[in-house]
Scaffold this motif. Structure first.
Motif, mmCIF file in Angstrom:
data_model
loop_
_atom_site.group_PDB
_atom_site.id
_atom_site.type_symbol
_atom_site.label_atom_id
_atom_site.label_comp_id
_atom_site.label_asym_id
_atom_site.label_seq_id
_atom_site.Cartn_x
_atom_site.Cartn_y
_atom_site.Cartn_z
ATOM 1 N N GLY A 1 1.807 -4.726 5.128
ATOM 2 C CA GLY A 1 2.332 -5.212 3.858
ATOM 3 C C GLY A 1 3.823 -5.473 3.917
ATOM 4 N N PRO B 1 0.832 -1.214 0.000
ATOM 5 C CA PRO B 1 0.000 0.000 0.000
ATOM 6 C C PRO B 1 0.862 1.258 0.000
ATOM 7 N N ALA B 2 0.254 2.374 -0.333
ATOM 8 C CA ALA B 2 0.968 3.651 -0.362
ATOM 9 C C ALA B 2 1.421 4.049 1.040
ATOM 10 N N ASP C 1 -1.045 5.320 3.796
ATOM 11 C CA ASP C 1 -1.808 4.375 4.616
ATOM 12 C C ASP C 1 -0.811 3.580 5.460
ATOM 13 N N ALA D 1 -1.613 -0.068 6.958
ATOM 14 C CA ALA D 1 -1.701 -1.084 5.912
ATOM 15 C C ALA D 1 -0.324 -1.337 5.303
ATOM 16 N N ARG D 2 0.479 -0.273 5.167
ATOM 17 C CA ARG D 2 1.816 -0.453 4.595
ATOM 18 C C ARG D 2 2.704 -1.257 5.548
#
Length: 291
Positions: free
Chosen positions: A190, A179-180, A183, A186-187
């Motif tokens: 990830g 993710p960007a 975020d 979420a990153r």
């Protein structure tokens, strides 16, 4: 020297099974290095069972992988608090005395000492359990080779390299799916997935490299080295996420109890800087690997 892919993989699994058993006595003595090495052996076993699943009868490794995951999870809480404690002690040691305010050092030690003690009790409970004995027995049965598929009879170098190439593709997909930066939660999740994929590539590439074979072995060593570097970089980031969660919790508690929470904020800011640098190091390693 193994003459088939199945033999090569089983030989590797046998080494890791022996490694796991070798460190059990140290774990029972609460030796941090033994806990770490036993956990790594469990992870390697589980990872290579996943990588090499096509060399085994369909679904035959699922239960064993699940039990190895349980063992690794049981060992983690016995060591992870010590890792966070060591890094926070180092950061505190760098602070000027006048900026270490309130009971922060003592509170951090109290929290992490208690977590480590509880983790050790959990690890002992796991090692003393019937479930652990059954896991060792299942490993012994597995190493007899009775679950090998027809694909396991293929030449080892080409077959293992092909499996490792799939792990590399898996890592690439994990990086592409990040993710960007905006975020952040979420990153971070990830990036944790990327780290797990890098571990898996590292283990399979190390096995592929150990089989020799000129250029193929050289490429495998390169992949293993990059995966290890990524694992280290993102390990720093993951440890920082855990440390910052603890510091935020301790800071909130200090506010409620009327204690001075200034030092928690200082450490949290330092950990943020460590996380930013760790991600930058990972991206640099990744660009070099994919160039």
């Amino acid at each position: 020297m193994a003459t088939t892919a199945g033999e090569a993989l089983l030989a590797y699994l046998a080494e890791q099974s022996a490694e796991l058993r070798q460190h059990e006595s140290g774990v029972r003595k609460n030796d941090a290095e033994s806990i770490h090495k036993m956990r790594v052996a469990a992870r390697r076993l589980r990872s290579l069972l996943a990588t090499g699943r096509s060399l085994f009868a369909k679904g035959s490794a699922d239960e064993l992988r699940s039990e190895l995951r349980w063992l690794s999870g049981a060992l983690g809480p016995a060591r992870d608090p010590g890792v966070v404690q060591a890094r926070l002690k180092e950061l505190l040691a760098e602070e000027p005395d006048e900026l270490v305010l309130g009971p922060a050092p003592a509170r951090i030690d109290e929290e992490l000492d208690a977590a480590a003690a509880a983790g050790f009790e959990g690890a002992l409970e796991a090692l003393n359990s019937k479930r652990y004995k059954q896991l060792l027995s299942a490993l012994d049965s597995w190493l007899d080779g009775g679950s090998l598929s027809e694909k396991a009879s293929r030449p080892p170098r080409k077959a293992i390299r092909k499996l490792s190439a799939k792990d590399e593709a898996r890592l690439r997909r994990a990086v592409e799916a990040l993710p960007a930066e905006e975020d952040r939660p979420a990153r971070d999740e990830g990036l944790h997935d990327v780290r797990k994929a890098a571990k898996r590539l590292r283990y399979s590439a190390e096995l592929a490299a150990s089989l020799g074979g000129g250029c193929g072995a050289k490429n495998a060593r390169r992949a293993a080295k990059a995966a290890r570097r990524i694992q280290t970089d993102l390990g720093q980031l993951q440890d920082s996420v855990v440390a910052r969660t603890l510091l935020a919790d301790l800071g909130a508690r200090s506010l409620r109890s009327g204690e001075n929470g200034f030092t928690y904020g200082r450490l949290h800011a330092k950990e943020e800087g460590i996380a930013v640098q760790a991600e930058a190091d990972f991206l640099k390693t990744w660009r070099k690997f994919t160039a």
